[in-house]
Design an enzyme around this catalytic site. Sequence first.
Site, short mmCIF file in Angstrom:
data_model
loop_
_atom_site.label_atom_id
_atom_site.label_comp_id
_atom_site.label_asym_id
_atom_site.label_seq_id
_atom_site.Cartn_x
_atom_site.Cartn_y
_atom_site.Cartn_z
N ASP A 334 0.73 -1.06 -0.11
CA ASP A 334 0.14 0.24 0.17
C ASP A 334 1.32 0.71 0.30
O ASP A 334 2.19 1.36 -0.47
CB ASP A 334 -1.32 0.11 0.94
N ASP A 335 0.20 2.49 0.22
CA ASP A 335 0.78 3.93 0.34
C ASP A 335 1.88 3.66 1.10
O ASP A 335 2.30 2.67 1.79
CB ASP A 335 -0.17 4.47 1.28
N ARG A 410 -5.86 16.27 3.50
CA ARG A 410 -4.71 15.31 4.01
C ARG A 410 -3.50 15.60 3.69
O ARG A 410 -2.62 15.03 2.89
CB ARG A 410 -5.01 14.28 3.55
N LYS A 443 -4.22 -0.79 -6.73
CA LYS A 443 -5.67 -0.32 -5.67
C LYS A 443 -5.46 1.50 -5.76
O LYS A 443 -4.10 2.44 -5.96
CB LYS A 443 -5.23 0.08 -4.24
N TRP A 444 -6.48 2.56 -6.60
CA TRP A 444 -6.61 3.42 -7.42
C TRP A 444 -6.92 4.78 -5.91
O TRP A 444 -8.94 4.24 -6.62
CB TRP A 444 -7.23 2.88 -8.41
N ASP A 445 -6.22 5.59 -5.30
CA ASP A 445 -6.88 5.98 -4.52
C ASP A 445 -6.53 6.90 -4.88
O ASP A 445 -6.97 7.22 -5.64
CB ASP A 445 -5.90 5.99 -3.09
N GLY A 492 -10.04 7.32 -0.24
CA GLY A 492 -9.83 7.63 1.54
C GLY A 492 -11.22 6.42 2.34
O GLY A 492 -11.82 6.93 2.57
N GLY A 493 -10.37 5.62 2.29
CA GLY A 493 -12.14 4.60 2.26
C GLY A 493 -12.63 4.10 1.30
O GLY A 493 -12.95 3.92 0.41
N ASP A 512 -13.13 2.15 5.20
CA ASP A 512 -11.30 2.19 6.22
C ASP A 512 -11.61 2.28 7.76
O ASP A 512 -10.47 1.77 8.76
CB ASP A 512 -10.59 3.80 6.36
C1 DGJ Z 1 -6.51 5.58 1.79
C2 DGJ Z 1 -7.55 4.06 1.71
O1 DGJ Z 1 -8.71 4.31 2.05
C3 DGJ Z 1 -6.31 3.57 2.80
O2 DGJ Z 1 -6.81 2.16 2.81
C4 DGJ Z 1 -5.05 3.10 2.01
O3 DGJ Z 1 -4.84 2.52 0.77
C5 DGJ Z 1 -4.41 4.57 2.64
N1 DGJ Z 1 -4.90 5.88 1.69
C6 DGJ Z 1 -3.11 4.83 1.83
O4 DGJ Z 1 -2.96 6.21 2.16
#
Ligand code: DGJ
Length: 693
Positions: A334-335, A410, A443-445, A492-493, A512
């Site tokens: 992840d991040d 953020r 995973k495209w956040d 962000g979730g 999240d």
């Molecule tokens: C928000 C996502 O919902 C989380 O699962 C995670 O990927 C964080 N961002 C990472 O910054």
Amino acid sequence: MKEQKPLVVSSLRSSLLFSIDGKDAPTLSTTKVQNYKGITFSSASSNDQNTHPLISQFGRMDYLLPSLLIEAEDGSYSGRFVFQHYEETDSFSSPSPLPASRRKGKGISFYYVDDHIHATLVLNISSFLGIEGYSFSVSVKNCGKKPFCIRKLSSLQLDLYGDSPEVYSLDGAWARERTLHKTVLNGGRMEIDSRCGASSSFHNPLSVTKVGDLFYGINLIYSGNHKTSIEVDSFSRVRIESGLNDFEFGYTLNPQDTFYSPEALLEVSDTMEGISSSFEKLVNNAILPPRFKDAIPPILFNSWEGVYFSFDKEKILSMAKEAKDLGAELFVLDDGWFGHREDDSSSLGDWYDNEKKTGGIASLANSIRDMGMGFGIWMEPESISEDSDLYRKHPEYAMTIPKLEPDRQRNQLLLDLTKKEVLDYVIESVSGILDLTKATYLKWDYNRNFSDIYSSSFPLGEYGYRYMVNLYKAMDVLTKKYPDVLFEGCAGGGSRFDLGILSYFPQIWASDNTDPLSRLSIQKGTLLGYPPSTITCHVSSSPNGNTHRTSLLSDRFAVALLGNAGYELDPTKLSLSDRKEIKEQICFLKRERQFLHSSSLYRLNSFEDKETDIYEFLSPDNKRILLLFATTKEGKIPVSPLFLDPSGTYLVAGNKEMSGKDLMGKGILFDGKIPKDGNSCHLKTRLVFLQKK
Ligand code: DGJ
């Protein structure tokens, strides 16, 4: 008035009936026609209080909220669209730049002409091939020589008739997404909308309204600002409109150009459960990318809740090794792996390896693959940190207003995706990482909402729509270029959980908040209109990082089964007993995932029940059932599954035989004995299989 045979657009269990009488606009009446369940359209004039038009225009004698508002070049707003003719269609398709549903069946296109602004409007209504539900969309073409501005264009208008409609909306915030609310509307107007650029966690575009004895479920294939309004007048007329949000909206349409509204989907049913199960089938068969429809997703471990930003190569490899040993098939980093990212204050946009942390992302990915797992990666392609090389080189890429201090969320800004060069950058950077790492999952956040919108190239009322058109372009190009990569949406979730994203990505991170009790509510709301396979649900550790509540591992797992189950914890820190249990859970998933993935899901108790959730997974041949029971209530609750054969015999929980008749009568007794630990979720879950002999 001359009686005419109604035109019918039939779905599986409901029909829309239209009658056209001369040049009168087609209008809607709520009278049920014998043999047809659903909505009927009659031909009476729109001044009649018992009949209702399919579009409505400001400036005429209709004072409910109009579905259409166009500002002519002379500044006037008075809509003059007049119905011209209709055409029956077999499988409507449109050149719209927005995503569209597939498998359309018979439908009707209604044509209207406005001689003042010289425009045509086409309203398309289609059924689906072998699936319950309807698609509505509207386009407007400028056929004149002068531009005009579309201020509002709803995709769907239903004028219904009944008192005190009940509106079910999915509202929330970060970590509380899609909480189901019911509002009884005795008068006035209710709006379910988003103005933050994305479909949002505040109000999802999906809603259900009960008018009379029917439920009308509506959702939009759109990820940006949306609005559904429900208005009641003093004559029991209920107008429901859904489409683009007209707040700050204004699209200038030049001569010969056409503007397309997003598609709206309608389901009509006697029950909320009926709406939910129809949407499950419609989304599975007409929205999700077809190549993923029957594909079983790999069982994944995600690094985020386990280590957040603090990891190095050794840590990730040790987590991956443990995950593999537990049975995982994919490890997701992840991040935190790029630029010089140590927290959320930097590096978004710098999509190159932070070698200090990863030891080289390509070789890290190879090592994980060498362990026998797929490699997945996180990106946030639409965002930019001010502390990034990208921002230092291209400050003009950011969504900001010249000379004004931007709002940060953020610690970051968004990219101005309305710009062609930014769209190209997004496509290049995602391609670059997929090429480098050979990741099979991305995973495209998207971790913040719009603010500070500005463009020197077009009017700002077009900004949100243009952003979405380019976002979909990026998703379209990338999913076609990498057809084997499993893309997962995230915001962000679950702040952008909608049918626009699902048209490209088959699954979305729901929230999240991974606390099982919170998740039951989030997942219940989501399941109202989205299939379980689209809802990513991870088992995390206890106490929960967000709610600080404790829960049993078995309860966390049972709740995750209501979606696409995976894990998000540090597997190197598990106790021996948790390790053993997770191994067993993963064996269960591997054994049952074909059944779970191909099953239909039914909610057995009311959506309004806030203490108990009872679901039934039913195999396509109706022979295998999994009952999932979760409650915070003490006491025994009998549960009768649906779709039983009364003359059949069922093996219950692998050890007890019961007749279908008994199961339908007495049902199975679930005992809600709740663990009393002070800080716990006070939750009890149970899984019971039924197998027809
Ligand atoms: C928000 C996502 O919902 C989380 O699962 C995670 O990927 C964080 N961002 C990472 O910054």
